[in-house]
Write an enzyme that holds these catalytic residues in place. Structure first.
Site, PDB file in Angstrom:
ATOM      1  N   GLU A  52       0.827  -1.205   0.000  1.00 58.15           N
ATOM      2  CA  GLU A  52       0.000   0.000   0.000  1.00 58.15           C
ATOM      3  C   GLU A  52       0.860   1.253   0.000  1.00 58.15           C
ATOM      4  O   GLU A  52       2.091   1.201   0.165  1.00 58.15           O
ATOM      5  CB  GLU A  52      -0.946  -0.030   1.218  1.00 58.15           C
ATOM      6  CG  GLU A  52      -1.895  -1.218   1.139  1.00 58.15           C
ATOM      7  CD  GLU A  52      -2.997  -1.197   2.178  1.00 58.15           C
ATOM      8  OE1 GLU A  52      -2.892  -0.466   3.183  1.00 58.15           O
ATOM      9  OE2 GLU A  52      -3.992  -1.927   1.970  1.00 58.15           O
ATOM     10  N   CYS A  61      -1.782  -4.410  -5.767  1.00 57.15           N
ATOM     11  CA  CYS A  61      -2.417  -5.632  -5.263  1.00 57.15           C
ATOM     12  C   CYS A  61      -1.425  -6.802  -5.288  1.00 57.15           C
ATOM     13  O   CYS A  61      -0.464  -6.811  -6.070  1.00 57.15           O
ATOM     14  CB  CYS A  61      -3.606  -6.017  -6.137  1.00 57.15           C
ATOM     15  SG  CYS A  61      -5.018  -4.922  -6.049  1.00 57.15           S
ATOM     16  N   GLU A  63      -1.830  -9.812  -6.456  1.00 56.54           N
ATOM     17  CA  GLU A  63      -1.805 -10.561  -7.719  1.00 56.54           C
ATOM     18  C   GLU A  63      -0.905  -9.879  -8.736  1.00 56.54           C
ATOM     19  O   GLU A  63      -0.141 -10.523  -9.461  1.00 56.54           O
ATOM     20  CB  GLU A  63      -3.219 -10.672  -8.295  1.00 56.54           C
ATOM     21  CG  GLU A  63      -4.204 -11.437  -7.421  1.00 56.54           C
ATOM     22  CD  GLU A  63      -4.951 -10.552  -6.436  1.00 56.54           C
ATOM     23  OE1 GLU A  63      -4.369  -9.554  -5.941  1.00 56.54           O
ATOM     24  OE2 GLU A  63      -6.119 -10.861  -6.148  1.00 56.54           O
ATOM     25  N   CYS A  99      -6.780  -6.639 -11.508  1.00 56.90           N
ATOM     26  CA  CYS A  99      -5.861  -7.791 -11.497  1.00 56.90           C
ATOM     27  C   CYS A  99      -6.295  -8.845 -12.515  1.00 56.90           C
ATOM     28  O   CYS A  99      -5.450  -9.475 -13.164  1.00 56.90           O
ATOM     29  CB  CYS A  99      -5.784  -8.388 -10.101  1.00 56.90           C
ATOM     30  SG  CYS A  99      -4.851  -7.340  -8.958  1.00 56.90           S
TER      31      CYS A  99
HETATM   32  N1  THU Z   1      -6.046  -6.103  -2.753  1.00 53.20           N
HETATM   33  C1  THU Z   1      -5.276  -7.079  -3.315  1.00 53.20           C
HETATM   34  O1  THU Z   1      -4.117  -7.263  -2.933  1.00 53.20           O
HETATM   35  N2  THU Z   1      -5.803  -7.826  -4.303  1.00 53.20           N
HETATM   36  C2  THU Z   1      -7.059  -7.644  -4.841  1.00 53.20           C
HETATM   37  O2  THU Z   1      -7.419  -8.334  -5.781  1.00 53.20           O
HETATM   38  C3  THU Z   1      -7.941  -6.624  -4.275  1.00 53.20           C
HETATM   39  C4  THU Z   1      -7.420  -5.830  -3.152  1.00 53.20           C
HETATM   40  C5  THU Z   1      -5.479  -5.264  -1.694  1.00 53.20           C
HETATM   41  C6  THU Z   1      -5.294  -3.815  -2.063  1.00 53.20           C
HETATM   42  C7  THU Z   1      -5.340  -3.136  -0.721  1.00 53.20           C
HETATM   43  O3  THU Z   1      -4.033  -3.127  -0.161  1.00 53.20           O
HETATM   44  C8  THU Z   1      -6.217  -4.039   0.132  1.00 53.20           C
HETATM   45  O4  THU Z   1      -6.343  -5.262  -0.577  1.00 53.20           O
HETATM   46  C9  THU Z   1      -7.597  -3.479   0.400  1.00 53.20           C
HETATM   47  O5  THU Z   1      -8.218  -3.114  -0.775  1.00 53.20           O
END
Ligand code: THU
Length: 139
Positions: A52, A61, A63, A99
């Site tokens: 983040e 994300c 993925e 993703c």
């Molecule tokens: N997030 C992912 O890592 N993968 C996803 O497919 C959706 C969301 C993460 C982004 C963020 O750091 C947290 O989940 C909350 O949205």
């Protein structure tokens, strides 16, 4: 190329690798700790976690982190033959739309995608999860 069948044991291992990656999550803003693991056709497994940023929209994300790592390590000819996603929050987390679009560039259409859904762990073929990817092919 070294295609391997996606056995239950292989998918369970992939899920465990995703869980381990989630332990590395940098998610101070959402507290949502995600891990992803990609099984590549060359036999390798590559993992990623969400990273983040205080400027929230710059968050990466899990993925996409895994995918970028896979291309960086093994080059653009990689093919993804299975994906596992999980989180440490005991919440549903199917791969987000962004993703799915990014995965679509490198994934085999029938690749199983494992993810926690509201009704428990779910496995879907990628083409069912994301049937109409954007593409730039002339008609
Ligand atoms: N997030 C992912 O890592 N993968 C996803 O497919 C959706 C969301 C993460 C982004 C963020 O750091 C947290 O989940 C909350 O949205």
């Amino acid at each position: 190329m070294n295609p391997q069948p996606s056995t239950d044991a292989a998918l369970a291992n992939l899920l465990e690798r995703a869980r381990q990656a989630a332990l590395h999550s940098y998610s101070p803003y959402s507290g949502f700790r995600v891990g992803a693991a990609l099984q590549l056709s060359n036999g390798e497994i590559v993992t990623g976690t969400n990273v983040e940023n205080v400027s929230y929209g710059l968050t990466i994300c899990a993925e996409r982190a895994a995918l970028v790592s896979a291309v960086s390590q093994f080059g653009p000819a990689i093919r993804i033959q299975a994906v596992a996603v999980t989180n440490l929050n005991q919440a549903a987390s199917p791969p987000c739309g962004a993703c799915r679009q990014v995965l679509s560039e490198f994934i085999l259409p029938d690749a199983p995608v494992l993810f926690p859904a509201s009704d428990g762990l779910r496995t879907m073929a990628f083409s069912d999860l994301f049937p109409l990817a954007f593409e730039m092919k002339s008609k």
